[in-house]
Design a protein around this motif. Structure first.
Motif, PDB file in Angstrom:
ATOM      1  N   PHE A 148      -7.270   8.958  -0.695  1.00 30.51           N
ATOM      2  CA  PHE A 148      -7.049   7.512  -0.836  1.00 30.51           C
ATOM      3  C   PHE A 148      -6.979   6.830   0.524  1.00 30.51           C
ATOM      4  O   PHE A 148      -7.567   5.764   0.722  1.00 30.51           O
ATOM      5  CB  PHE A 148      -5.751   7.274  -1.619  1.00 30.51           C
ATOM      6  N   SER A 149      -6.285   7.436   1.466  1.00 29.79           N
ATOM      7  CA  SER A 149      -6.141   6.835   2.804  1.00 29.79           C
ATOM      8  C   SER A 149      -7.475   6.749   3.520  1.00 29.79           C
ATOM      9  O   SER A 149      -7.801   5.721   4.133  1.00 29.79           O
ATOM     10  CB  SER A 149      -5.140   7.654   3.633  1.00 29.79           C
ATOM     11  N   PHE A 164       0.801  12.003  -8.996  1.00 31.57           N
ATOM     12  CA  PHE A 164      -0.187  12.591  -9.892  1.00 31.57           C
ATOM     13  C   PHE A 164      -1.153  13.534  -9.182  1.00 31.57           C
ATOM     14  O   PHE A 164      -1.605  14.520  -9.771  1.00 31.57           O
ATOM     15  CB  PHE A 164      -0.993  11.486 -10.584  1.00 31.57           C
ATOM     16  N   LEU A 165      -1.499  13.230  -7.936  1.00 31.38           N
ATOM     17  CA  LEU A 165      -2.546  13.994  -7.251  1.00 31.38           C
ATOM     18  C   LEU A 165      -2.044  14.746  -6.024  1.00 31.38           C
ATOM     19  O   LEU A 165      -2.814  15.485  -5.403  1.00 31.38           O
ATOM     20  CB  LEU A 165      -3.697  13.066  -6.844  1.00 31.38           C
ATOM     21  N   GLY A 166      -0.800  14.526  -5.635  1.00 29.24           N
ATOM     22  CA  GLY A 166      -0.239  15.248  -4.509  1.00 29.24           C
ATOM     23  C   GLY A 166      -0.760  14.763  -3.167  1.00 29.24           C
ATOM     24  O   GLY A 166      -1.329  13.665  -3.041  1.00 29.24           O
ATOM     25  N   ILE A 197       0.825  -1.202   0.000  1.00 27.18           N
ATOM     26  CA  ILE A 197       0.000   0.000   0.000  1.00 27.18           C
ATOM     27  C   ILE A 197       0.864   1.259   0.000  1.00 27.18           C
ATOM     28  O   ILE A 197       0.518   2.267  -0.629  1.00 27.18           O
ATOM     29  CB  ILE A 197      -0.945  -0.007   1.216  1.00 27.18           C
ATOM     30  N   SER A 198       2.003   1.222   0.687  1.00 23.13           N
ATOM     31  CA  SER A 198       2.875   2.390   0.726  1.00 23.13           C
ATOM     32  C   SER A 198       3.402   2.735  -0.665  1.00 23.13           C
ATOM     33  O   SER A 198       3.525   3.919  -1.015  1.00 23.13           O
ATOM     34  CB  SER A 198       4.043   2.144   1.684  1.00 23.13           C
ATOM     35  N   GLN A 199       3.684   1.719  -1.484  1.00 21.71           N
ATOM     36  CA  GLN A 199       4.118   1.976  -2.854  1.00 21.71           C
ATOM     37  C   GLN A 199       2.998   2.613  -3.672  1.00 21.71           C
ATOM     38  O   GLN A 199       3.249   3.515  -4.480  1.00 21.71           O
ATOM     39  CB  GLN A 199       4.565   0.670  -3.513  1.00 21.71           C
ATOM     40  N   LEU A 200       1.776   2.160  -3.459  1.00 21.47           N
ATOM     41  CA  LEU A 200       0.653   2.723  -4.192  1.00 21.47           C
ATOM     42  C   LEU A 200       0.397   4.168  -3.792  1.00 21.47           C
ATOM     43  O   LEU A 200       0.070   5.008  -4.635  1.00 21.47           O
ATOM     44  CB  LEU A 200      -0.603   1.874  -3.949  1.00 21.47           C
ATOM     45  N   SER A 201       0.558   4.475  -2.511  1.00 20.07           N
ATOM     46  CA  SER A 201       0.365   5.862  -2.065  1.00 20.07           C
ATOM     47  C   SER A 201       1.414   6.780  -2.694  1.00 20.07           C
ATOM     48  O   SER A 201       1.104   7.920  -3.073  1.00 20.07           O
ATOM     49  CB  SER A 201       0.423   5.937  -0.539  1.00 20.07           C
ATOM     50  N   ALA A 202       2.642   6.301  -2.816  1.00 17.76           N
ATOM     51  CA  ALA A 202       3.679   7.104  -3.480  1.00 17.76           C
ATOM     52  C   ALA A 202       3.349   7.314  -4.956  1.00 17.76           C
ATOM     53  O   ALA A 202       3.602   8.387  -5.519  1.00 17.76           O
ATOM     54  CB  ALA A 202       5.027   6.418  -3.324  1.00 17.76           C
TER      55      ALA A 202
END
Length: 298
Positions: free
Chosen positions: A114-115, A105-107, A95-100
């Motif tokens: 997302f969180s 793209f969205l800051g 999940i941490s990779q997806l948040s990065a």
């Protein structure tokens, strides 16, 4: 920059079998897992308990809204996941990779949204699964009927309330929470645990969907609102697909080392799925009821 390849997106909406890579799960497992993620069997019992006492129209609108929402969310999840890997993401997913990836793209605002959505989805699943399991057991199992309260007797003397004993109800929910705690405490691979659970749910879908189709065509059960011919066509297609998906998984697990040709395996799974649907129609009164529904429509 963020964009959309509409050509690939539209082609992706067509049913297809994704290729297997060295690090990916079996495509058959992925397909049935995605289906069973939204089409969970206990939703029948949970939805039935929620719809009790309501009008059919409002229940249908709620089902339509939830179905469209599930389709939209599933498509968005697949788009983000596909973009993550095409952007050079590692073979392992966290999940941490997806948040990065979303932050690029969205800051910060995109990561916060997302969180919050991820936490809300987790909380809803935590609350829904134990409750739905208890409601399922309450619907299937027979418990001693309890007498209604005096006030309820005055309003409806003929109605009796049947409930699962409170200790059993809470015990089932506690058991499900304990299973999750044990799995997490054992540091088991979450991805494989979820995949196994969803595959198992998917393999149960033919049973649940067949029972639902039989109930919808039962004369006594649906006497006030009989199933139409067009609705039966849609249901037959859906039930047959569950048979095909399950047959594909079983063939891959049982004879996958021998039956290596994907197209041949899909052809056999399709044949088994159609044969399974035909067997249900022949072994029960379902075939006659479906024919009768078309005559009533005409």
């Amino acid at each position: 920059s963020m964009g959309m390849d509409w050509t690939n997106f539209l082609w992706g909406l067509l049913p297809n079998l994704p290729p297997k890579t060295e690090t990916s799960a079996e495509p058959a497992d992925i397909i049935i897992s995605l289906v069973s993620t939204t089409s969970v069997g206990y939703n029948l019992f949970l939805g039935g308990a929620m719809a009790k006492g309501r009008q059919l129209g409002s229940a249908q609108r709620g089902i339509a809204f939830s179905t469209v929402s599930a389709v939209a969310v599933s498509i968005l999840i697949l788009i983000v996941g596909s973009g993550f890997h095409q952007d050079g993401g590692s073979t392992t997913f966290t999940i941490s990779q997806l948040s990065a990836f979303i932050y690029k793209f969205l800051g910060t605002a995109g990561v916060v949204v997302f969180s919050l959505g991820f936490i809300a989805a987790a909380l809803s699943s935590i609350l829904t699964c134990p409750l739905a399991a208890a409601l399922t057991a309450d619907s299937v199992l027979t418990f001693k009927e309890k007498e209604t309260l005096d006030e309820e007797k005055e309003t409806d003397k003929n109605e009796e309330k049947r409930e699962m004993p409170r200790m059993i109800f809470l015990g089932l929910m506690l058991l499900m929470v304990l299973v999750s705690v044990v799995v997490i405490s054992a540091n088991a691979d979450r991805t494989y645990v979820i995949l196994i659970a969803q595959v198992f749910n998917g393999c149960l879908l033919p049973l649940f969907s067949t029972c639902l189709l039989l109930c919808l065509n039962d004369k006594q059960f649906m006497v006030s609102s009989p199933q139409s011919g067009l609705a039966n066509i849609a249901m037959i297609i859906c039930v047959t697909l569950t048979f095909i998906f399950t047959s594909n998984v079983l063939l891959q697990k049982l004879v996958g080392t021998v039956l290596t040709n994907v197209n041949l395996r899909l052809g056999l799974a399709t044949g088994l799925g159609v044969a399974g649907m035909g067997s249900v129609c022949a072994a029960t009164s379902l075939g006659r009821e479906i024919v009768s529904s078309f005559r009533k429509t005409a």
